[in-house]
Scaffold this motif. Structure first.
Motif, PDB file in Angstrom:
ATOM      1  N   ASP A  75       0.811  -1.206   0.000  1.00 42.60           N
ATOM      2  CA  ASP A  75       0.000   0.000   0.000  1.00 42.60           C
ATOM      3  C   ASP A  75       0.851   1.266   0.000  1.00 42.60           C
ATOM      4  OD1 ASP A  75      -2.248  -1.555   0.049  1.00 42.60           O
ATOM      5  OD2 ASP A  75      -2.504  -1.454   2.230  1.00 42.60           O
ATOM      6  N   ASP A  76       2.160   1.117   0.304  1.00 37.32           N
ATOM      7  CA  ASP A  76       3.024   2.287   0.372  1.00 37.32           C
ATOM      8  C   ASP A  76       3.605   2.685  -0.986  1.00 37.32           C
ATOM      9  OD1 ASP A  76       2.609   2.351   3.068  1.00 37.32           O
ATOM     10  OD2 ASP A  76       4.329   1.096   3.521  1.00 37.32           O
ATOM     11  N   ALA A  77       3.370   1.882  -2.012  1.00 38.20           N
ATOM     12  CA  ALA A  77       3.964   2.153  -3.319  1.00 38.20           C
ATOM     13  C   ALA A  77       2.878   2.175  -4.381  1.00 38.20           C
ATOM     14  CB  ALA A  77       4.997   1.086  -3.657  1.00 38.20           C
ATOM     15  N   LEU A  78       3.077   3.014  -5.375  1.00 36.23           N
ATOM     16  CA  LEU A  78       2.130   3.078  -6.487  1.00 36.23           C
ATOM     17  C   LEU A  78       2.462   1.979  -7.489  1.00 36.23           C
ATOM     18  CD1 LEU A  78       1.971   6.928  -7.154  1.00 36.23           C
ATOM     19  CD2 LEU A  78       0.173   5.506  -6.174  1.00 36.23           C
ATOM     20  N   PRO A  79       1.437   1.403  -8.103  1.00 35.43           N
ATOM     21  CA  PRO A  79       1.696   0.424  -9.162  1.00 35.43           C
ATOM     22  C   PRO A  79       2.237   1.122 -10.393  1.00 35.43           C
ATOM     23  CG  PRO A  79      -0.644   0.895  -9.012  1.00 35.43           C
ATOM     24  CD  PRO A  79       0.004   1.604  -7.861  1.00 35.43           C
ATOM     25  N   PRO A  80       2.736   0.377 -11.364  1.00 34.81           N
ATOM     26  CA  PRO A  80       3.256   1.007 -12.580  1.00 34.81           C
ATOM     27  C   PRO A  80       2.178   1.832 -13.284  1.00 34.81           C
ATOM     28  CG  PRO A  80       3.877  -1.305 -12.477  1.00 34.81           C
ATOM     29  CD  PRO A  80       2.903  -1.081 -11.368  1.00 34.81           C
ATOM     30  N   TYR A  81       2.564   2.998 -13.765  1.00 35.36           N
ATOM     31  CA  TYR A  81       1.622   3.880 -14.457  1.00 35.36           C
ATOM     32  C   TYR A  81       1.288   3.309 -15.832  1.00 35.36           C
ATOM     33  CZ  TYR A  81      -0.136   8.004 -16.931  1.00 35.36           C
ATOM     34  OH  TYR A  81      -0.895   8.873 -17.658  1.00 35.36           O
ATOM     35  N   THR A  82       0.001   3.170 -16.110  1.00 32.18           N
ATOM     36  CA  THR A  82      -0.438   2.657 -17.411  1.00 32.18           C
ATOM     37  C   THR A  82      -1.399   3.617 -18.093  1.00 32.18           C
ATOM     38  OG1 THR A  82      -2.279   1.421 -16.406  1.00 32.18           O
ATOM     39  CG2 THR A  82      -0.167   0.252 -16.656  1.00 32.18           C
ATOM     40  N   GLY A  83      -1.464   4.849 -17.603  1.00 33.72           N
ATOM     41  CA  GLY A  83      -2.375   5.829 -18.190  1.00 33.72           C
ATOM     42  C   GLY A  83      -1.857   6.361 -19.507  1.00 33.72           C
ATOM     43  N   PRO A  84      -2.590   7.302 -20.063  1.00 29.72           N
ATOM     44  CA  PRO A  84      -2.193   7.867 -21.363  1.00 29.72           C
ATOM     45  C   PRO A  84      -0.846   8.571 -21.294  1.00 29.72           C
ATOM     46  CG  PRO A  84      -3.936   9.172 -20.349  1.00 29.72           C
ATOM     47  CD  PRO A  84      -3.810   7.929 -19.529  1.00 29.72           C
ATOM     48  N   GLU A  85      -0.044   8.412 -22.347  1.00 29.24           N
ATOM     49  CA  GLU A  85       1.266   9.058 -22.380  1.00 29.24           C
ATOM     50  C   GLU A  85       1.129  10.579 -22.481  1.00 29.24           C
ATOM     51  OE1 GLU A  85       3.743   7.456 -25.387  1.00 29.24           O
ATOM     52  OE2 GLU A  85       3.711   5.413 -24.599  1.00 29.24           O
ATOM     53  N   GLU A  86       0.096  11.022 -23.169  1.00 23.31           N
ATOM     54  CA  GLU A  86      -0.158  12.459 -23.293  1.00 23.31           C
ATOM     55  C   GLU A  86      -1.585  12.740 -22.821  1.00 23.31           C
ATOM     56  OE1 GLU A  86       0.679  13.830 -27.194  1.00 23.31           O
ATOM     57  OE2 GLU A  86       2.741  13.099 -27.219  1.00 23.31           O
ATOM     58  N   THR A 176     -18.411  10.593  -4.257  1.00 25.23           N
ATOM     59  CA  THR A 176     -17.280   9.782  -3.790  1.00 25.23           C
ATOM     60  C   THR A 176     -16.047  10.118  -4.620  1.00 25.23           C
ATOM     61  OG1 THR A 176     -18.021   8.009  -5.265  1.00 25.23           O
ATOM     62  CG2 THR A 176     -18.682   7.857  -2.960  1.00 25.23           C
ATOM     63  N   PRO A 177     -15.399  11.238  -4.320  1.00 30.52           N
ATOM     64  CA  PRO A 177     -14.285  11.710  -5.165  1.00 30.52           C
ATOM     65  C   PRO A 177     -13.093  10.774  -5.243  1.00 30.52           C
ATOM     66  CG  PRO A 177     -14.431  12.991  -3.141  1.00 30.52           C
ATOM     67  CD  PRO A 177     -15.670  12.158  -3.214  1.00 30.52           C
ATOM     68  N   PHE A 178     -12.791  10.019  -4.171  1.00 31.69           N
ATOM     69  CA  PHE A 178     -11.647   9.120  -4.187  1.00 31.69           C
ATOM     70  C   PHE A 178     -12.020   7.708  -4.627  1.00 31.69           C
ATOM     71  CE2 PHE A 178      -9.573  12.432  -1.838  1.00 31.69           C
ATOM     72  CZ  PHE A 178      -8.221  12.238  -2.024  1.00 31.69           C
ATOM     73  N   GLU A 179     -13.279   7.397  -4.609  1.00 27.37           N
ATOM     74  CA  GLU A 179     -13.703   6.037  -4.941  1.00 27.37           C
ATOM     75  C   GLU A 179     -13.607   5.812  -6.446  1.00 27.37           C
ATOM     76  OE1 GLU A 179     -17.894   3.782  -4.580  1.00 27.37           O
ATOM     77  OE2 GLU A 179     -17.058   4.463  -2.678  1.00 27.37           O
ATOM     78  N   GLY A 180     -13.158   4.636  -6.811  1.00 24.82           N
ATOM     79  CA  GLY A 180     -13.093   4.306  -8.235  1.00 24.82           C
ATOM     80  C   GLY A 180     -11.851   4.832  -8.930  1.00 24.82           C
ATOM     81  N   VAL A 181     -10.909   5.407  -8.182  1.00 26.64           N
ATOM     82  CA  VAL A 181      -9.678   5.901  -8.803  1.00 26.64           C
ATOM     83  C   VAL A 181      -8.790   4.704  -9.159  1.00 26.64           C
ATOM     84  CG1 VAL A 181      -7.595   7.263  -8.464  1.00 26.64           C
ATOM     85  CG2 VAL A 181      -9.769   8.069  -7.543  1.00 26.64           C
ATOM     86  N   ASP A 182      -8.363   4.654 -10.397  1.00 24.54           N
ATOM     87  CA  ASP A 182      -7.472   3.588 -10.849  1.00 24.54           C
ATOM     88  C   ASP A 182      -6.050   3.939 -10.409  1.00 24.54           C
ATOM     89  OD1 ASP A 182      -5.968   1.677 -12.087  1.00 24.54           O
ATOM     90  OD2 ASP A 182      -6.759   2.031 -14.099  1.00 24.54           O
ATOM     91  N   PRO A 183      -5.439   3.134  -9.503  1.00 25.41           N
ATOM     92  CA  PRO A 183      -4.078   3.460  -9.038  1.00 25.41           C
ATOM     93  C   PRO A 183      -3.068   3.559 -10.177  1.00 25.41           C
ATOM     94  CG  PRO A 183      -5.053   1.723  -7.691  1.00 25.41           C
ATOM     95  CD  PRO A 183      -5.960   1.915  -8.871  1.00 25.41           C
ATOM     96  N   GLN A 184      -3.325   2.852 -11.279  1.00 31.44           N
ATOM     97  CA  GLN A 184      -2.377   2.887 -12.390  1.00 31.44           C
ATOM     98  C   GLN A 184      -2.532   4.146 -13.253  1.00 31.44           C
ATOM     99  OE1 GLN A 184      -3.145  -1.124 -14.073  1.00 31.44           O
ATOM    100  NE2 GLN A 184      -1.077  -1.621 -13.399  1.00 31.44           N
ATOM    101  N   GLN A 185      -3.518   4.989 -12.906  1.00 28.38           N
ATOM    102  CA  GLN A 185      -3.670   6.272 -13.579  1.00 28.38           C
ATOM    103  C   GLN A 185      -3.088   7.419 -12.746  1.00 28.38           C
ATOM    104  OE1 GLN A 185      -4.903   6.435 -16.564  1.00 28.38           O
ATOM    105  NE2 GLN A 185      -6.262   4.689 -16.869  1.00 28.38           N
ATOM    106  N   VAL A 186      -2.556   7.086 -11.565  1.00 27.25           N
ATOM    107  CA  VAL A 186      -2.008   8.116 -10.685  1.00 27.25           C
ATOM    108  C   VAL A 186      -0.612   8.502 -11.165  1.00 27.25           C
ATOM    109  CG1 VAL A 186      -1.318   8.680  -8.330  1.00 27.25           C
ATOM    110  CG2 VAL A 186      -3.355   7.279  -8.729  1.00 27.25           C
ATOM    111  N   VAL A 187      -0.469   9.756 -11.546  1.00 28.37           N
ATOM    112  CA  VAL A 187       0.814  10.256 -12.026  1.00 28.37           C
ATOM    113  C   VAL A 187       1.791  10.427 -10.864  1.00 28.37           C
ATOM    114  CG1 VAL A 187       1.967  12.145 -13.224  1.00 28.37           C
ATOM    115  CG2 VAL A 187      -0.309  11.418 -13.954  1.00 28.37           C
ATOM    116  N   CYS A 188       1.314  11.016  -9.773  1.00 26.02           N
ATOM    117  CA  CYS A 188       2.148  11.210  -8.594  1.00 26.02           C
ATOM    118  C   CYS A 188       1.248  11.367  -7.381  1.00 26.02           C
ATOM    119  CB  CYS A 188       3.081  12.415  -8.737  1.00 26.02           C
ATOM    120  SG  CYS A 188       2.228  13.960  -9.120  1.00 26.02           S
ATOM    121  N   ARG A 189       1.841  11.169  -6.217  1.00 22.87           N
ATOM    122  CA  ARG A 189       1.076  11.239  -4.968  1.00 22.87           C
ATOM    123  C   ARG A 189       1.979  11.799  -3.891  1.00 22.87           C
ATOM    124  NH1 ARG A 189      -1.843   6.096  -1.884  1.00 22.87           N
ATOM    125  NH2 ARG A 189      -2.058   7.105   0.153  1.00 22.87           N
TER     126      ARG A 189
END
Length: 237
Positions: A75-86, A176-189
């Motif tokens: 839970d302390d680390a983000l998974p690899p980013y797989t979101g859009p490159e741009e 529910t602003p935080f619900e449903g957030v895909d961790p692999q779309q998180v750029v930074c935290r």
């Protein structure tokens, strides 16, 4: 812990073997990784962390001993980013926690705002009413910078920046602003928490102890160098 619920020596040994296996798998995944964000490495890391945590718990329960290392949990680390490159859109999700440290100060601030308001709703006599006035009058960033002035004490806070192909539909996430957030779309935290200050407090304690020792040494030197033992200075020098 009673003997009835203690893990057996065999269970501790099995947990240690699981750590060794997970360690080998992690090294193999690192050696075969295809890039910085290889999902196989991420999965092996989580497996190693889980195995190490299990072993550490069993070791403590059985022998009252701990391991000399700490592996951060998944839970302390983000998974690899797989979101859009741009990314064409982004969302900034923020949560800040506060404690109401000085209710009277909070309500006094709300009463000042209320007094300047022609409507005169007079809801500032309660803490929840004062909070409603405060957050209705000021932006959250201003409250964050002036929280002590409003009788609040900062707690944990977190900020997530997520990427998306398209902006969200108006109103679709408001409940529910935080619900449903895909961790692999998180750029930074960015997280801020008092738990991160523990190590710094330990360092401060060491420095204070060292400082106290230094003060004791100076006191001893001052005692030894009594004024009567000092040679008077030659005025002609």
């Amino acid at each position: 812990m009673s003997d009835a619920v203690q893990p057996t020596a065999a269970e501790v040994r099995a947990a240690a073997e699981a750590v060794k296996t997970a360690l080998d798998r992690h090294l193999a995944a690192v050696e075969r990784r295809s890039g910085e964000d290889d999902p196989a490495v991420y999965e092996a890391f989580n497996q190693l962390a889980a195995a190490a945590e299990t072993y550490d718990e069993l070791l403590y329960d059985r022998y009252d001993e701990v391991t000399p290392f700490e592996i951060p949990g998944a839970d302390d680390a983000l998974p690899p980013y797989t979101g859009p490159e741009e990314p064409n859109a982004l969302s900034v999700l923020i949560r800040r926690d506060y404690a109401v440290a000085e209710p009277q100060r909070l309500m006094a601030q709300a009463q000042r705002i209320e007094a300047a308001d022609d409507e005169g709703a007079e809801v500032s006599g309660t803490v929840h009413g004062a909070l409603g006035i405060l957050f209705g009058e000021f932006e959250p960033d201003e409250i964050a910078s002036r929280h002590k002035e409003f009788g609040l004490e900062e707690g944990d806070s977190t900020l997530w920046v997520t990427a998306a192909e398209e902006p969200a539909e108006p109103g679709e996430w408001l409940e529910t602003p935080f619900e449903g957030v895909d961790p692999q779309q998180v750029v930074c935290r960015f997280d801020v928490s008092a738990v991160f200050d523990d190590d710094l407090d330990d360092v401060d304690d060491v420095e204070e102890a060292e400082g106290a020792d230094g003060d004791d040494l100076e006191d001893e030197l001052d005692t030894e160098l009594d004024e009567d033992d000092l040679e008077p200075l030659d005025a002609d020098r």
